[in-house]
Design a protein around this motif. Structure first.
Motif, PDB file in Angstrom:
ATOM      1  N   PRO A  17      13.230   1.121  -3.596  1.00 59.77           N
ATOM      2  CA  PRO A  17      12.849   2.366  -4.263  1.00 59.77           C
ATOM      3  C   PRO A  17      13.740   2.738  -5.376  1.00 59.77           C
ATOM      4  N   ASP A  18      14.814   2.193  -5.560  1.00 58.16           N
ATOM      5  CA  ASP A  18      15.870   2.550  -6.569  1.00 58.16           C
ATOM      6  C   ASP A  18      15.168   2.029  -8.147  1.00 58.16           C
ATOM      7  N   LEU A  19      13.897   1.219  -7.854  1.00 59.61           N
ATOM      8  CA  LEU A  19      13.482   0.544  -9.146  1.00 59.61           C
ATOM      9  C   LEU A  19      11.958   1.253  -9.288  1.00 59.61           C
ATOM     10  N   VAL A  20      11.381   1.632  -8.221  1.00 61.11           N
ATOM     11  CA  VAL A  20       9.968   2.365  -8.835  1.00 61.11           C
ATOM     12  C   VAL A  20       9.909   3.372  -7.522  1.00 61.11           C
ATOM     13  N   PRO A  21       9.353   4.446  -7.653  1.00 60.37           N
ATOM     14  CA  PRO A  21       9.057   5.469  -6.272  1.00 60.37           C
ATOM     15  C   PRO A  21       7.838   4.676  -5.496  1.00 60.37           C
ATOM     16  N   LEU A  22       8.263   4.740  -4.278  1.00 59.73           N
ATOM     17  CA  LEU A  22       7.224   4.041  -3.234  1.00 59.73           C
ATOM     18  C   LEU A  22       6.107   5.213  -2.873  1.00 59.73           C
ATOM     19  N   PRO A  23       5.002   4.752  -2.748  1.00 62.65           N
ATOM     20  CA  PRO A  23       3.643   5.403  -2.152  1.00 62.65           C
ATOM     21  C   PRO A  23       4.106   5.895  -0.821  1.00 62.65           C
ATOM     22  N   ASP A  24       3.723   7.397  -0.537  1.00 62.37           N
ATOM     23  CA  ASP A  24       4.006   8.113   0.853  1.00 62.37           C
ATOM     24  C   ASP A  24       2.830   7.427   1.795  1.00 62.37           C
ATOM     25  N   GLY A  25       2.700   8.024   3.009  1.00 60.47           N
ATOM     26  CA  GLY A  25       1.767   7.660   3.925  1.00 60.47           C
ATOM     27  C   GLY A  25       0.439   8.269   3.544  1.00 60.47           C
ATOM     28  N   GLU A  26       0.200   9.234   3.134  1.00 63.83           N
ATOM     29  CA  GLU A  26      -0.820   9.742   2.878  1.00 63.83           C
ATOM     30  C   GLU A  26      -1.668   9.262   1.859  1.00 63.83           C
ATOM     31  N   GLN A  27      -0.812   8.593   0.594  1.00 61.30           N
ATOM     32  CA  GLN A  27      -1.244   7.853  -0.302  1.00 61.30           C
ATOM     33  C   GLN A  27      -1.734   6.398   0.034  1.00 61.30           C
ATOM     34  N   LEU A  28      -0.953   5.907   0.870  1.00 62.55           N
ATOM     35  CA  LEU A  28      -1.160   4.633   1.373  1.00 62.55           C
ATOM     36  C   LEU A  28      -2.454   4.544   2.171  1.00 62.55           C
ATOM     37  N   ALA A  29      -2.694   5.408   3.160  1.00 62.41           N
ATOM     38  CA  ALA A  29      -3.874   5.707   3.963  1.00 62.41           C
ATOM     39  C   ALA A  29      -5.252   5.757   2.988  1.00 62.41           C
ATOM     40  N   ALA A  30      -4.979   6.724   1.940  1.00 62.31           N
ATOM     41  CA  ALA A  30      -5.924   6.716   0.886  1.00 62.31           C
ATOM     42  C   ALA A  30      -6.586   5.389   0.247  1.00 62.31           C
ATOM     43  N   TRP A  31      -5.424   4.800  -0.199  1.00 58.95           N
ATOM     44  CA  TRP A  31      -5.640   3.443  -0.818  1.00 58.95           C
ATOM     45  C   TRP A  31      -6.259   2.514  -0.056  1.00 58.95           C
ATOM     46  N   VAL A  32      -5.820   2.314   1.015  1.00 54.88           N
ATOM     47  CA  VAL A  32      -6.315   1.353   2.001  1.00 54.88           C
ATOM     48  C   VAL A  32      -7.862   1.521   2.447  1.00 54.88           C
ATOM     49  N   ALA A  33      -8.190   3.010   2.921  1.00 56.70           N
ATOM     50  CA  ALA A  33      -9.202   3.386   3.239  1.00 56.70           C
ATOM     51  C   ALA A  33     -10.420   3.174   1.883  1.00 56.70           C
ATOM     52  N   GLU A  34      -9.863   3.329   0.634  1.00 55.19           N
ATOM     53  CA  GLU A  34     -10.895   3.261  -0.785  1.00 55.19           C
ATOM     54  C   GLU A  34     -10.814   1.735  -0.958  1.00 55.19           C
ATOM     55  N   ALA A  35      -9.909   0.718  -0.526  1.00 54.83           N
ATOM     56  CA  ALA A  35     -10.276  -0.440  -0.766  1.00 54.83           C
ATOM     57  C   ALA A  35     -11.268  -1.208   0.306  1.00 54.83           C
ATOM     58  N   GLY A  36     -11.551  -0.406   1.222  1.00 48.42           N
ATOM     59  CA  GLY A  36     -12.845  -0.906   2.169  1.00 48.42           C
ATOM     60  C   GLY A  36     -12.084  -1.391   3.467  1.00 48.42           C
TER      61      GLY A  36
END
Length: 303
Positions: A19-38
């Motif tokens: 996370p020192d290199l790039v901000p990590l997605p939070d749980g809400e964002q991850l859940a949305a991405w996983v669902a959107e990917a099918g």
């Protein structure tokens, strides 16, 4: 019925994250991405990422996701009894979340995915080797500790699964065979980690099918493992150099293993994973696209 899931590790969220290199997605964002990917489900990730026992069902329900499982490592092979006893507190915290998810969605109940924590000597030799195996006495202690954890998981009304994994004391096919012979806990069959440990996913799935209750579908480029040999920090080297790749881009015979899994009548969660360490903003976009591509790669079997 096979249900497809993905995991936070595919989006850079796990113990080796930077996370020192790039901000990590939070749980809400991850859940949305996983669902959107099918995908239909998601693995737990770090405790609290997707919510606690009171919020996990609502948080995942908002995205129509089930909880597939989640990594809980404990010092089965290394560490004294005090360290092992202390680790059970973390297990109990995870079990509270797993139990809440199972009660809210019993048809898609998660498998608590227990694993060994490994050691410095195993971290230095990804892929393992006979000279790194536990002694008979240490192995008996390992199996006894697994029994303690399995009883704790079952007392919570859940069924455990054990994840063989690179840089741990259950990594190679021989160690997996030893584990299956000496415990009553079934296996998370991880195709990528099996490639790293010197196994043959297609042949080994058939050999161990009766003891497999969870699947992680993962492709791996074993040339990265070879290049990391002898480096100062091979554990981080192999992950940072993208040992895990999109399905079809590595050494896994994807069509053959998925055909084998489907034909076997396997019933449960199949978690698509692609461990990545995000190192810049472009890696975030790449991780999201890779999981969309991985889902599309599986349309032949799972529409």
């Amino acid at each position: 019925m096979i249900r497809l899931a993905n995991a936070p590790v595919s989006y850079g969220v796990f113990g080796l994250s930077r996370p020192d290199l790039v901000p990590l997605p939070d749980g809400e964002q991850l859940a949305a991405w996983v669902a959107e990917a099918g995908y239909e489900g998601i693995d737990l990730g770090p405790i609290g990422l997707l919510g606690d026992a009171d919020s996990i069902a609502a948080n995942l329900g908002a995205h129509r996701l089930g909880l597939a499982g989640g990594w809980v490592d404990l010092p089965f092979g290394a560490g004294d009894d005090a360290a092992f006893e202390a680790s059970l507190e973390g297990l109990d915290a995870a079990l509270a979340i797993f139990r809440a998810a199972a009660e809210a969605d019993p048809e898609r109940a998660p498998k608590p995915t227990i694993a060994d924590s490994g050691s410095a000597e195993r971290n230095a030799r990804p892929g393992g080797g006979a000279d790194l195996e536990l002694s008979d006495a240490a192995w008996r202690r390992f199996a006894d500790r697994v029994g303690v954890v399995a009883a704790r998981v079952r007392a919570a009304g859940l069924e455990p699964t054990f994840h063989h994994h690179a840089c741990t004391y259950v990594e190679t096919p021989h160690e997996i065979e030893r584990f299956l012979a000496d415990t009553d806990v079934d296996l998370t069959f991880d195709t990528g980690h099996l490639l790293i440990g010197g196994g043959d996913p297609v042949a080994d799935f058939g050999r161990w099918r009766s003891r497999i209750n969870h699947v992680h579908l993962k492709d791996a480029d074993r040339s990265v493992l070879a290049r990391a040999a002898g480096s100062a920090d091979p554990l981080h080297e192999v992950w940072e150099q993208r040992m895990f790749v999109r399905l079809g881009d590595g050494d896994l015979a994807v069509d053959r293993i998925v055909d084998e899994i489907v034909a076997s009548g396997f019933d449960g969660w199949l978690v698509v994973e692609q461990d990545v360490i995000l190192q810049d903003a472009a890696d975030v976009d790449r991780a999201r696209q890779d999981q969309i591509d991985n889902r599309e790669r599986l349309r032949r079997w799972f529409a």
